[in-house]
Design a protein around this motif. Structure first.
Motif, PDB file in Angstrom:
ATOM      1  N   CYS A  96       0.804  -1.232   0.000  1.00 40.43           N
ATOM      2  CA  CYS A  96       0.000   0.000   0.000  1.00 40.43           C
ATOM      3  C   CYS A  96       0.831   1.273   0.000  1.00 40.43           C
ATOM      4  O   CYS A  96       0.281   2.362   0.178  1.00 40.43           O
ATOM      5  N   THR A  97       2.124   1.184  -0.184  1.00 42.86           N
ATOM      6  CA  THR A  97       2.972   2.374  -0.182  1.00 42.86           C
ATOM      7  C   THR A  97       2.984   3.012  -1.568  1.00 42.86           C
ATOM      8  O   THR A  97       3.004   2.334  -2.580  1.00 42.86           O
ATOM      9  N   ARG A  98       3.002   4.346  -1.596  1.00 43.18           N
ATOM     10  CA  ARG A  98       3.104   5.071  -2.861  1.00 43.18           C
ATOM     11  C   ARG A  98       3.885   6.362  -2.627  1.00 43.18           C
ATOM     12  O   ARG A  98       4.037   6.820  -1.495  1.00 43.18           O
ATOM     13  N   THR A  99       4.370   6.941  -3.709  1.00 45.60           N
ATOM     14  CA  THR A  99       5.072   8.216  -3.614  1.00 45.60           C
ATOM     15  C   THR A  99       4.099   9.365  -3.859  1.00 45.60           C
ATOM     16  O   THR A  99       3.042   9.184  -4.467  1.00 45.60           O
ATOM     17  N   ASP A 100       4.486  10.563  -3.403  1.00 42.20           N
ATOM     18  CA  ASP A 100       3.760  11.764  -3.788  1.00 42.20           C
ATOM     19  C   ASP A 100       4.149  12.110  -5.230  1.00 42.20           C
ATOM     20  O   ASP A 100       5.141  11.609  -5.754  1.00 42.20           O
ATOM     21  N   TRP A 101       3.361  12.980  -5.860  1.00 43.12           N
ATOM     22  CA  TRP A 101       3.754  13.475  -7.177  1.00 43.12           C
ATOM     23  C   TRP A 101       5.064  14.227  -7.035  1.00 43.12           C
ATOM     24  O   TRP A 101       5.244  15.032  -6.125  1.00 43.12           O
ATOM     25  N   HIS A 102       6.020  13.967  -7.929  1.00 41.82           N
ATOM     26  CA  HIS A 102       7.321  14.619  -7.829  1.00 41.82           C
ATOM     27  C   HIS A 102       8.014  14.614  -9.184  1.00 41.82           C
ATOM     28  O   HIS A 102       7.574  13.944 -10.120  1.00 41.82           O
ATOM     29  N   THR A 103       9.107  15.380  -9.297  1.00 35.07           N
ATOM     30  CA  THR A 103       9.886  15.436 -10.526  1.00 35.07           C
ATOM     31  C   THR A 103      11.362  15.197 -10.209  1.00 35.07           C
ATOM     32  O   THR A 103      11.800  15.343  -9.066  1.00 35.07           O
ATOM     33  N   HIS A 104      12.127  14.832 -11.249  1.00 34.34           N
ATOM     34  CA  HIS A 104      13.580  14.675 -11.150  1.00 34.34           C
ATOM     35  C   HIS A 104      14.198  15.518 -12.257  1.00 34.34           C
ATOM     36  O   HIS A 104      14.048  15.199 -13.441  1.00 34.34           O
ATOM     37  N   ASP A 105      14.892  16.592 -11.878  1.00 40.21           N
ATOM     38  CA  ASP A 105      15.448  17.513 -12.872  1.00 40.21           C
ATOM     39  C   ASP A 105      16.405  16.817 -13.828  1.00 40.21           C
ATOM     40  O   ASP A 105      16.448  17.122 -15.021  1.00 40.21           O
ATOM     41  N   GLY A 106      17.187  15.871 -13.313  1.00 35.62           N
ATOM     42  CA  GLY A 106      18.167  15.204 -14.149  1.00 35.62           C
ATOM     43  C   GLY A 106      17.676  13.922 -14.776  1.00 35.62           C
ATOM     44  O   GLY A 106      18.421  13.212 -15.441  1.00 35.62           O
ATOM     45  N   GLY A 107      16.413  13.586 -14.550  1.00 43.01           N
ATOM     46  CA  GLY A 107      15.854  12.355 -15.095  1.00 43.01           C
ATOM     47  C   GLY A 107      15.984  11.188 -14.128  1.00 43.01           C
ATOM     48  O   GLY A 107      16.672  11.255 -13.111  1.00 43.01           O
ATOM     49  N   GLN A 108      15.307  10.121 -14.450  1.00 42.10           N
ATOM     50  CA  GLN A 108      15.305   8.933 -13.593  1.00 42.10           C
ATOM     51  C   GLN A 108      14.993   7.702 -14.429  1.00 42.10           C
ATOM     52  O   GLN A 108      14.141   7.745 -15.312  1.00 42.10           O
ATOM     53  N   ILE A 109      15.700   6.624 -14.163  1.00 43.85           N
ATOM     54  CA  ILE A 109      15.433   5.338 -14.798  1.00 43.85           C
ATOM     55  C   ILE A 109      14.939   4.384 -13.724  1.00 43.85           C
ATOM     56  O   ILE A 109      15.542   4.274 -12.654  1.00 43.85           O
ATOM     57  N   LEU A 110      13.827   3.699 -13.971  1.00 43.73           N
ATOM     58  CA  LEU A 110      13.273   2.760 -13.018  1.00 43.73           C
ATOM     59  C   LEU A 110      13.461   1.335 -13.517  1.00 43.73           C
ATOM     60  O   LEU A 110      13.086   1.013 -14.638  1.00 43.73           O
ATOM     61  N   LEU A 111      14.041   0.497 -12.683  1.00 42.66           N
ATOM     62  CA  LEU A 111      14.194  -0.921 -13.000  1.00 42.66           C
ATOM     63  C   LEU A 111      13.466  -1.705 -11.912  1.00 42.66           C
ATOM     64  O   LEU A 111      13.859  -1.664 -10.754  1.00 42.66           O
TER      65      LEU A 111
END
Length: 239
Positions: free
Chosen positions: A206-221
């Motif tokens: 049931c965990t989730r993140t808040d809405w957010h941004t990454h200025d330098g980008g992000q890769i999710l694996l």
């Protein structure tokens, strides 16, 4: 001057009874094969590991009652190797080491002899008995994910999740998360070589993140588990 730092995050998503509900059974009928089943509201066809099969031999289709999906569950139970028996008002479902009994009139239910509550009462529609899909599948040890846009239910094996790396410590950015998460930084950002930081984030149920941004980008694996990912302005998708 503000730095733009890239991140590579390795996600471990622990299945949960929230968007991906799970009560893990000690045994299942198919310990070595993962099973994925998709069911669509209003359709008599479900997809079991890529193979189409009827939801119900009599042509009944899944419907939504009071916000919950109900359907004749015999087809699903037998498709995953379970047994479904109905005698009068009583339905008995056996799957691995789990026995589920439901009284179709009173709505009383029990799992392995322990009384429990149904999320939706049994329904009789055009002579067919409809039972709540989530209650049935979760108590059989599966995870259920609802996709609103396509009105589709995805049912997935709820296997125990094993981290590729150590889980790490409680997330120091917990204020930006709902629920409990952990972070294990596998490397740090290299300012000279501009090599991104690598870290594993483990999400508890049931965990989730808040809405957010990454200025330098992000890769999710994503290494293990099932979850939902959404970018602003786009349709949420299963990971």
């Amino acid at each position: 001057m503000k730095k733009s730092i890239s991140f590579v995050l390795i996600f471990t998503l622990l299945l949960s009874a929230c968007f991906a509900g799970v009560i893990t059974a000690s045994e299942t009928a198919a310990d070595t094969e993962k099973t994925t089943i998709t069911i669509q509201i209003g359709s008599n066809v479900m997809n079991v590991n890529g193979k189409e099969t009827p939801v119900d031999e009599e042509g009944a289709v899944p419907v939504v009652v009071n916000g919950s999906t109900v359907l004749p569950v015999k087809g699903f139970v037998e498709a995953v190797g379970g047994e479904y028996n109905q005698s009068g008002e009583t339905v008995e479902i056996t799957y691995g080491g789990t026995e589920i009994t439901i009284n179709s009139v009173s709505g009383k239910a029990a799992v392995n002899g322990e009384e429990t509550s149904l999320d939706t009462e049994p329904q009789t529609i055009e002579g067919s008995l409809y039972l709540p899909l989530r209650f049935t599948t979760e108590n059989m040890g599966y995870s259920v994910i609802w996709t609103a846009d396509s009105r589709t239910i995805t049912v997935i094996d709820a296997d125990t999740i094993e981290n590729v790396f150590a889980k790490g410590d409680l997330n120091p950015a917990a204020d930006y998360f709902t629920g409990v998460s952990y972070v294990n930084w596998l490397s740090s950002y290299d300012e000279t070589m501009k090599i991104p930081a690598f870290g594993q984030v483990t999400f508890e149920p049931c965990t989730r993140t808040d809405w957010h941004t990454h200025d330098g980008g992000q890769i999710l694996l994503v290494t293990e588990g099932v979850g939902v990912f959404e970018m602003e302005g786009e349709t949420a998708r299963l990971m």
